[in-house]
Scaffold this active site. Structure first.
Site, short mmCIF file in Angstrom:
data_model
loop_
_atom_site.label_atom_id
_atom_site.label_comp_id
_atom_site.label_asym_id
_atom_site.label_seq_id
_atom_site.Cartn_x
_atom_site.Cartn_y
_atom_site.Cartn_z
N CYS A 289 42.43 55.05 41.24
CA CYS A 289 43.58 55.02 40.34
C CYS A 289 43.21 55.60 38.98
O CYS A 289 43.99 56.34 38.37
CB CYS A 289 44.11 53.59 40.19
SG CYS A 289 42.87 52.40 39.63
N THR A 319 41.34 42.73 39.56
CA THR A 319 41.71 43.03 40.94
C THR A 319 41.19 41.93 41.87
O THR A 319 40.44 41.03 41.45
CB THR A 319 41.12 44.38 41.41
OG1 THR A 319 39.69 44.26 41.46
CG2 THR A 319 41.51 45.50 40.45
N ARG A 334 31.11 40.61 37.66
CA ARG A 334 32.39 40.44 38.36
C ARG A 334 32.51 39.08 39.03
O ARG A 334 33.58 38.70 39.48
CB ARG A 334 32.57 41.55 39.41
CG ARG A 334 32.86 42.90 38.82
CD ARG A 334 33.46 43.82 39.84
NE ARG A 334 33.45 45.21 39.40
CZ ARG A 334 34.08 46.20 40.01
NH1 ARG A 334 34.76 45.94 41.11
NH2 ARG A 334 34.04 47.43 39.55
N GLY A 348 33.56 54.72 38.55
CA GLY A 348 33.11 55.99 39.12
C GLY A 348 34.04 57.13 38.80
O GLY A 348 33.85 58.25 39.28
N ARG A 370 37.23 45.05 32.54
CA ARG A 370 38.32 44.35 33.23
C ARG A 370 38.87 43.27 32.29
O ARG A 370 38.10 42.53 31.68
CB ARG A 370 37.81 43.71 34.53
CG ARG A 370 37.31 44.71 35.57
CD ARG A 370 38.46 45.46 36.21
NE ARG A 370 38.01 46.43 37.18
CZ ARG A 370 37.92 46.18 38.50
NH1 ARG A 370 38.24 44.99 38.97
NH2 ARG A 370 37.51 47.13 39.33
#
Length: 481
Positions: A289, A319, A334, A348, A370
């Site tokens: 995205c 996410t 995470r 990436g 995030r």
């Protein structure tokens, strides 16, 4: 009659006209595979208010609202023509007609402007192309919604099956409920029923077989009447050619990955490099995205100013890969609670730019944070340009690109001074340039690019699938060269 009465009467008149447009637009779409657009925005299956709001969007182009009284005659003229599958932009028709000085009637001008889609020139309706979704998570369900929405005449893409692992009792009902209601994107527009005996979900008349399997090798799609299908893998479990080749089972012709591809798997950003897909390529990726968000504006800046180097910082919504509360995760940060923390992580996207824009010699670096929002992210693209420019020039360029260039479906533009992330939920563009936040000084430009990392990206996936399946039809009238 007061001024307010005049305004209200005018609104009611426009509502009536917009209401009369809906059955014409629907019939053209169902019977002739014609998609009616307004400034590249589809009017198919839109409400009265949505049609009027889309007309109001013209203020960004001409400085004044485009009226339904201006576009209705062109829409009516289309019904008299022997049209084939195509996309026809009413706003472009109206604008070019106003600029034409030959004194033609609306009917004569329309027939000439769309001649490439009529009579002997028209494309014949193609047989519907089967599509299979492998996985049914966030992207899978949004792609399913888009496929159902675009089913139209039945001659385009047809969602035939979804492949998932068994989830126990009431699995089918629960998956249908997730398709029906979404906490971010709202209710499904239509009806959904479940046929548990046949393991089928019926959405707006589309019968979708739910196939339970733990591995691609277990499935023969021809046993379900599926042939020559495009399979969309939205699990991300396999990302190289060897792994994705597992999907090339009987009944499947091509595989499209909704994650960055590894090795020699082509990473495709629609609008930028989709025309480089080889006809015989069976495996390709739609990149990420974030790659889709930054590559189109990066190309727009490279084409106009040249780019020496750049850095992208993404402020990304959390996410399902992250944890609700602190828990074990293979990635150190995470594992920490997604709704409670800002989490530094990797992206990436910067390295993927080279695959989508191989001619770009500039080094692009990237990182990501995030943040505790469920959808819509922002990419901050910091560029050193090959020449000096001004903020006004950059904004004028990007605004024009978003309105009239081949990238107009990828890049949107907002000058709203109070814009925030929630405003872009449901955006069908890959990214939206925030004019108010843009900074330019000499040869340095900093662009703030909003993007719906779920829905906007899913729209890009569908565009790639339409292209490789041959149902991405030409747009009329053709833009002036």
């Amino acid at each position: 009659m007061t001024v307010n009465d005049d305004s209200f009467t005018n609104w009611k008149n426009r509502e009536e006209i917009a209401e009369s447009m809906i059955p014409i637009i629907g019939k053209l779409h169902r019977e002739r595979d014609v998609t009616v657009l307004l400034h590249s925005r589809s009017l198919v299956n839109k409400s009265v208010v949505s049609i009027l709001k889309t007309h109001r969007f013209a203020r960004q182009i001409a400085g004044e609202e485009l009226s339904v009284t201006d576009t209705l005659p062109f829409l009516q003229a289309l019904t008299t023509l022997d049209l084939g599958p195509s996309q026809i932009d009413l706003a472009l028709l109206a604008a070019t007609y106003q600029a034409d000085e030959r004194g033609l009637s609306v009917e004569e001008f329309t027939a000439e402007a769309v001649a490439g889609a009529t009579g002997a020139n028209k494309i014949e309706c193609r047989r519907g192309r089967d599509v299979v979704l492998y996985g049914f998570g966030r992207i899978g369900r949004l792609v399913a919604r888009l496929l159902i929405e675009k089913a139209g005449s039945g001659n385009g893409l047809r969602l035939r099956a979804i492949v998932v692992r068994g989830g126990g009792a009431d699995d089918l009902v629960k998956r249908a409920s997730l398709l029906r209601r979404d906490s971010i994107h709202g209710q499904f527009q239509g009806t959904i029923t479940v046929d548990e005996a046949n393991s089928t979900i019926v959405a707006n008349g589309n019968e979708i077989k739910v196939i339970y399997a733990n591995d691609p090798s277990e499935i023969d799609y021809t046993a379900y009447g599926i042939n020559d299908a495009i399979l969309i893998d939205n699990t991300g479990k396999w990302r190289d050619r060897e792994g994705l080749s597992k999907h090339l089972r009987p009944g499947v012709d091509k595989v499209v990955l909704t994650a960055p591809g590894k090795g020699d798997v082509p990473n495709i950003v629609h609008g930028v490099n989709h025309d480089m897909i080889k006809p015989d390529e069976q495996i390709l990726s739609c990149a990420s995205c974030t790659t889709n968000a930054i590559v189109p504006p990066l190309k727009a800046m490279e084409d106009e100013y040249g780019v020496v180097r750049g850095h992208v910082e993404t402020v990304h919504s959390f996410t399902n890969d992250q944890n609700l509360l602190d828990n074990y995760h293979k990635s150190e940060r995470r594992g920490r609670s997604a709704p409670l923390n800002m989490v530094i992580t990797e992206t990436g996207a910067a390295s993927a730019v080279a695959k989508a824009l191989p001619d770009l010699k500039a080094k692009i670096t990237g990182s990501s944070i995030r943040v505790p929002v469920p959808d819509v992210s922002i990419a901050i693209l910091n560029l050193q340009l090959a020449r000096e420019t001004t903020r006004e020039e950059v904004l004028d360029h990007l605004r024009e690109v978003s309105l009239t260039s081949p990238l107009k479906r990828q890049i949107d533009f907002t000058s709203a001074p109070d814009a925030v992330s929630n405003d872009f939920i449901g955006s069908r563009h890959a990214s939206i340039v925030d004019a108010g936040a843009t900074k330019v000084e000499g040869d340095n430009a900093i662009l703030y690019l909003w993007y719906d990392n779920e829905f906007g990206y899913s729209c890009q996936v569908i565009r790639v699938v339409q292209y490789v399946s041959g149902v991405e039809y030409p747009t009329y009238p053709a833009p002036a060269v």
